[in-house]
Design a protein around this motif. Structure first.
Motif, PDB file in Angstrom:
ATOM      1  N   GLN A 126      10.997  43.139   6.702  1.00 23.00           N
ATOM      2  CA  GLN A 126      11.871  42.963   5.547  1.00 23.00           C
ATOM      3  C   GLN A 126      13.085  42.118   5.875  1.00 23.00           C
ATOM      4  O   GLN A 126      13.656  42.225   6.960  1.00 23.00           O
ATOM      5  CB  GLN A 126      12.325  44.327   5.025  1.00 23.00           C
ATOM      6  N   ILE A 127      13.489  41.292   4.890  1.00 23.06           N
ATOM      7  CA  ILE A 127      14.670  40.453   5.086  1.00 23.06           C
ATOM      8  C   ILE A 127      15.784  40.784   4.107  1.00 23.06           C
ATOM      9  O   ILE A 127      16.930  40.424   4.333  1.00 23.06           O
ATOM     10  CB  ILE A 127      14.294  38.955   4.990  1.00 23.06           C
ATOM     11  N   GLY A 128      15.482  41.484   3.009  1.00 24.15           N
ATOM     12  CA  GLY A 128      16.576  41.847   2.123  1.00 24.15           C
ATOM     13  C   GLY A 128      16.148  42.235   0.725  1.00 24.15           C
ATOM     14  O   GLY A 128      15.007  42.012   0.309  1.00 24.15           O
ATOM     15  N   VAL A 129      17.085  42.828  -0.004  1.00 26.54           N
ATOM     16  CA  VAL A 129      16.904  43.206  -1.403  1.00 26.54           C
ATOM     17  C   VAL A 129      17.921  42.438  -2.238  1.00 26.54           C
ATOM     18  O   VAL A 129      19.128  42.485  -1.955  1.00 26.54           O
ATOM     19  CB  VAL A 129      17.094  44.724  -1.606  1.00 26.54           C
ATOM     20  N   LEU A 130      17.441  41.735  -3.251  1.00 27.57           N
ATOM     21  CA  LEU A 130      18.303  40.960  -4.137  1.00 27.57           C
ATOM     22  C   LEU A 130      18.393  41.660  -5.490  1.00 27.57           C
ATOM     23  O   LEU A 130      17.401  42.181  -5.999  1.00 27.57           O
ATOM     24  CB  LEU A 130      17.760  39.536  -4.316  1.00 27.57           C
ATOM     25  N   GLU A 131      19.596  41.667  -6.068  1.00 24.85           N
ATOM     26  CA  GLU A 131      19.854  42.389  -7.307  1.00 24.85           C
ATOM     27  C   GLU A 131      20.368  41.414  -8.362  1.00 24.85           C
ATOM     28  O   GLU A 131      21.508  40.937  -8.295  1.00 24.85           O
ATOM     29  CB  GLU A 131      20.868  43.506  -7.040  1.00 24.85           C
ATOM     30  N   LEU A 132      19.529  41.113  -9.342  1.00 25.79           N
ATOM     31  CA  LEU A 132      19.807  40.080 -10.336  1.00 25.79           C
ATOM     32  C   LEU A 132      20.483  40.671 -11.564  1.00 25.79           C
ATOM     33  O   LEU A 132      20.206  41.811 -11.962  1.00 25.79           O
ATOM     34  CB  LEU A 132      18.511  39.378 -10.750  1.00 25.79           C
ATOM     35  N   HIS A 133      21.361  39.865 -12.191  1.00 24.62           N
ATOM     36  CA  HIS A 133      22.098  40.330 -13.360  1.00 24.62           C
ATOM     37  C   HIS A 133      22.634  39.128 -14.146  1.00 24.62           C
ATOM     38  O   HIS A 133      22.714  38.020 -13.629  1.00 24.62           O
ATOM     39  CB  HIS A 133      23.259  41.242 -12.943  1.00 24.62           C
ATOM     40  N   TRP A 134      23.004  39.394 -15.401  1.00 27.63           N
ATOM     41  CA  TRP A 134      23.546  38.353 -16.275  1.00 27.63           C
ATOM     42  C   TRP A 134      25.070  38.310 -16.203  1.00 27.63           C
ATOM     43  O   TRP A 134      25.735  39.354 -16.226  1.00 27.63           O
ATOM     44  CB  TRP A 134      23.149  38.605 -17.724  1.00 27.63           C
ATOM     45  N   LEU A 135      25.605  37.104 -16.112  1.00 32.51           N
ATOM     46  CA  LEU A 135      27.050  36.864 -16.198  1.00 32.51           C
ATOM     47  C   LEU A 135      27.321  35.868 -17.323  1.00 32.51           C
ATOM     48  O   LEU A 135      26.488  35.010 -17.621  1.00 32.51           O
ATOM     49  CB  LEU A 135      27.590  36.278 -14.891  1.00 32.51           C
ATOM     50  N   ALA A 136      28.494  35.990 -17.924  1.00 32.66           N
ATOM     51  CA  ALA A 136      28.932  35.032 -18.950  1.00 32.66           C
ATOM     52  C   ALA A 136      30.217  34.361 -18.507  1.00 32.66           C
ATOM     53  O   ALA A 136      30.958  34.897 -17.670  1.00 32.66           O
ATOM     54  CB  ALA A 136      29.130  35.738 -20.287  1.00 32.66           C
ATOM     55  N   LEU A 137      30.475  33.193 -19.059  1.00 31.83           N
ATOM     56  CA  LEU A 137      31.692  32.449 -18.741  1.00 31.83           C
ATOM     57  C   LEU A 137      32.778  32.760 -19.762  1.00 31.83           C
ATOM     58  O   LEU A 137      32.491  32.941 -20.960  1.00 31.83           O
ATOM     59  CB  LEU A 137      31.419  30.955 -18.706  1.00 31.83           C
ATOM     60  N   ASP A 138      33.994  32.813 -19.271  1.00 31.38           N
ATOM     61  CA  ASP A 138      35.140  33.081 -20.125  1.00 31.38           C
ATOM     62  C   ASP A 138      35.170  32.084 -21.281  1.00 31.38           C
ATOM     63  O   ASP A 138      35.023  30.872 -21.073  1.00 31.38           O
ATOM     64  CB  ASP A 138      36.432  32.990 -19.302  1.00 31.38           C
TER      65      ASP A 138
END
Length: 341
Positions: free
Chosen positions: A119-131
């Protein structure tokens, strides 16, 4: 069936013009060169692979461990099947898709995947918005005047995100207002005002990929609130792990203590043609010198814990015999795992 072959010229185009450091499995005197495909220099797995490359170069007298930019883990799997590389970093999600001839392999399937390494890692994806975008919840991502970026099309993480948003029922609508940009260009596109919201991710609860760090440094960002419908639809996506995590890695307040995330685990995969001695030594170096690798990439896993190295193994998929030998010598082999021939 469409051809599975990728010629040399195509590979160089996929790799963004990067030259091959050595032919797959090439021997030079007493040094064996092994080429490992990565999604790109600014990706977390790419940076972690390069960190391990540096440590192997320092610690080994018999291995040259070369990270090669393939443009994404689906491309790496194809290059492996074409005999172009000796291994690669890839997600379990995209590996399972390759085994089952599922998108992006449904029209052009591959023969299989390489042996599992560690194993090399766990990535956690999510949504961001711009101001200034006016986005509040994931429902607002579908507004006609909202432009989104959903990661590079060639990445396995993009395919994972496609699957999530298809399960929710909004993939086609999102892609209508999507911009196409590589990770090397996205910070500039954000600067120019071309993006209202984007998918980002953190690694191992520690930090962001290089491209996201650059976006974070340039613009004011905040977390997009995931509606209950969004969460339920994402959780229904087959083979996808979802949940909430504390926001981490950003140099600014995202106006939220937690973000809703869809996660993916990445491993190293090694060719059956890679010698057992080489795979053994690479695993041993990562186990004994993980702190040196972490000096180069802060999110490099703590491989002093053997459970961390082995926690991502896919059921019924063979583990490289050299890695299996290493785990046996460490007293960490589980008889429920499958050993490669």
């Amino acid at each position: 069936m469409a051809s599975r072959q990728i010629d040399r010229r195509s590979f160089l185009q996929v790799a963004g013009g990067a030259g091959i450091a050595g032919l797959a499995g090439c021997l030079s005197g007493d040094v064996e060169a092994v080429s490992i495909g990565i999604p790109g220099d600014s990706s977390t797995t790419g940076q972690s692979t390069q960190a391990l490359q540096s440590v192997v170069q320092s610690e080994s007298e018999s291995i040259r461990f070369d990270a090669e930019d393939s443009g994404g883990d689906p491309a790496s799997i194809r290059l492996y099947n074409n005999g172009e590389i000796d291994g690669y970093s890839a997600s379990n999600f995209i590996s399972t898709n390759a085994l089952n001839d599922v998108e992006p392999f449904h029209e052009d399937p591959v023969d299989g995947i390489a042996y599992q390494g560690f194993q090399i890692g766990v990535l956690e994806l999510h949504w961001l918005a711009l101001d200034g975008s006016g986005i509040e919840t994931t429902d607002d991502l579908l507004d006609d005047d909202i432009t989104v970026w959903m990661l590079p099309p060639g990445w396995g993480l993009r395919q994972l995100s496609n699957t999530v948003h298809e399960s929710i029922g909004i993939r086609d609508e999102l892609e209508t207002n999507e911009i196409d940009a590589d990770t090397g260009d996205i910070a500039g596109r954000v600067d120019e005002g071309d993006v209202d919201a984007l998918i980002s991710y953190g690694a191992n609860g520690v930090n962001l990929p290089g491209w996201a760090t650059e976006v974070d440094a340039r613009e004011d960002l905040y977390a997009v609130e995931a509606t209950e419908e969004f969460r339920e639809g994402a959780a229904d996506a087959e083979g996808v792990d979802t949940g909430t995590v504390e926001a981490y890695g950003y140099d600014q307040d995202l106006d939220a203590d937690e973000v809703f995330t869809w996660r993916e685990t990445f491993q190293f995969f090694f060719s059956e043609d890679m010698s057992a001695d080489v795979a053994y030594e690479v695993a041993e170096i990562s186990h004994e010198h993980w702190e040196d690798a972490r000096d180069a990439q802060e999110a490099y896993p703590d491989h002093s814990e053997l459970d961390t190295m082995t926690s991502a193994y896919m059921e019924d998929q063979p583990i490289h015999p050299g890695v299996a030998d290493f785990l046996e010598d460490q007293g960490a082999w589980d008889d429920s795992w499958t050993r490669g021939e």
